[in-house]
Scaffold this motif. Sequence first.
Motif, PDB file in Angstrom:
ATOM      1  N   UNK A 126     -63.534 -54.156 -43.111  1.00  0.00           N
ATOM      2  CA  UNK A 126     -64.199 -54.631 -41.899  1.00  0.00           C
ATOM      3  C   UNK A 126     -64.573 -53.484 -40.970  1.00  0.00           C
ATOM      4  N   UNK A 127     -63.843 -52.392 -41.026  1.00  0.00           N
ATOM      5  CA  UNK A 127     -64.240 -51.210 -40.269  1.00  0.00           C
ATOM      6  C   UNK A 127     -65.535 -50.623 -40.832  1.00  0.00           C
ATOM      7  N   UNK A 128     -65.687 -50.655 -42.164  1.00  0.00           N
ATOM      8  CA  UNK A 128     -66.930 -50.189 -42.782  1.00  0.00           C
ATOM      9  C   UNK A 128     -68.066 -51.161 -42.482  1.00  0.00           C
ATOM     10  N   UNK A 129     -67.803 -52.456 -42.564  1.00  0.00           N
ATOM     11  CA  UNK A 129     -68.827 -53.451 -42.259  1.00  0.00           C
ATOM     12  C   UNK A 129     -69.413 -53.244 -40.867  1.00  0.00           C
ATOM     13  N   UNK A 130     -68.583 -52.869 -39.908  1.00  0.00           N
ATOM     14  CA  UNK A 130     -69.039 -52.669 -38.534  1.00  0.00           C
ATOM     15  C   UNK A 130     -70.023 -51.514 -38.421  1.00  0.00           C
ATOM     16  N   UNK A 131     -70.022 -50.633 -39.414  1.00  0.00           N
ATOM     17  CA  UNK A 131     -70.858 -49.447 -39.342  1.00  0.00           C
ATOM     18  C   UNK A 131     -72.086 -49.501 -40.239  1.00  0.00           C
ATOM     19  N   UNK A 225     -56.996 -52.485 -34.887  1.00  0.00           N
ATOM     20  CA  UNK A 225     -56.835 -51.633 -33.699  1.00  0.00           C
ATOM     21  C   UNK A 225     -58.049 -50.742 -33.462  1.00  0.00           C
ATOM     22  N   UNK A 226     -58.641 -50.200 -34.527  1.00  0.00           N
ATOM     23  CA  UNK A 226     -59.657 -49.163 -34.322  1.00  0.00           C
ATOM     24  C   UNK A 226     -60.950 -49.673 -33.708  1.00  0.00           C
ATOM     25  N   UNK A 227     -61.305 -50.936 -33.902  1.00  0.00           N
ATOM     26  CA  UNK A 227     -62.541 -51.436 -33.308  1.00  0.00           C
ATOM     27  C   UNK A 227     -62.465 -51.475 -31.786  1.00  0.00           C
ATOM     28  N   UNK A 228     -61.254 -51.538 -31.230  1.00  0.00           N
ATOM     29  CA  UNK A 228     -61.101 -51.545 -29.777  1.00  0.00           C
ATOM     30  C   UNK A 228     -61.672 -50.280 -29.147  1.00  0.00           C
ATOM     31  N   UNK A 229     -61.541 -49.155 -29.834  1.00  0.00           N
ATOM     32  CA  UNK A 229     -62.045 -47.882 -29.314  1.00  0.00           C
ATOM     33  C   UNK A 229     -63.554 -47.914 -29.171  1.00  0.00           C
ATOM     34  N   UNK A 230     -64.231 -48.476 -30.151  1.00  0.00           N
ATOM     35  CA  UNK A 230     -65.689 -48.460 -30.168  1.00  0.00           C
ATOM     36  C   UNK A 230     -66.287 -49.572 -29.317  1.00  0.00           C
TER      37      UNK A 230
END
Length: 236
Positions: A126-131, A225-230
């Motif tokens: 899902x982190x890759x999907x966001x990009x 957690x990581x999507x919160x940063x972006x």
Amino acid sequence: MRIWDLHPGYLNRRSLLGEHRELHGMVSIIVNGKKGYSRHPETLRWMDCGWALNKRHQLLSAEMRLRGYNDKSPVNTRKNKCRWPDTFIDEPYVQIRLLREKYRDKEPGRIPLPQNAQQIWRQHKYAVMARNVSLYKKIGADVARMSPRDDFSGLARLLVETLRTPPSQGGLKNALQHMWGYVSDGYKASRAPLHAWPLTDLLARIQDLTFKHSQPYLMESVALSELAVWIKDNRM
């Protein structure tokens, strides 16, 4: 001194807090010109990457908040936007092995250290999907053809490097809406249509429901957690 390239979700409590302290020490060396550890390979590779060092700190802080810690020590370095270190002290796949050995008979991180390509892909999808949706589809197809015994060192590096790219607002919304599908049944309050929710609220509800119901898929997702940063960046 060690600043890991793997997502902070792989770090156990001691390593997570330890890297946070060491990162602040490195910032002090770089910003204030202190000599201690100034020639250390870790310091040298981050020397011209102030913006990325700030992002690494935000990623650590986001993971800390997810685990109940409150970080109030910002890092204000901004030099060379979007530039990350072009070298690794150890390749990401080796870092996984180092952590596995380090945590033998000890507390693990939030995210299990991956044993194969399928597991590391589930943790990052899902982190890759966001990009990049096209890359998301390609990696998914490639991993589907791999055996659990296949070497995934190249995939580990690709995932680390891909997560250094800022996602778009649309990409964030797409990934979060897919993640919401895993926990939406547990949300009983009345709500406006999903597309109308601020992304910060949507992520917060996903996080709360994930832990409340111990949703296994999202519990092991770096995106939790990581999507919160972006999301924060997209609001600025």
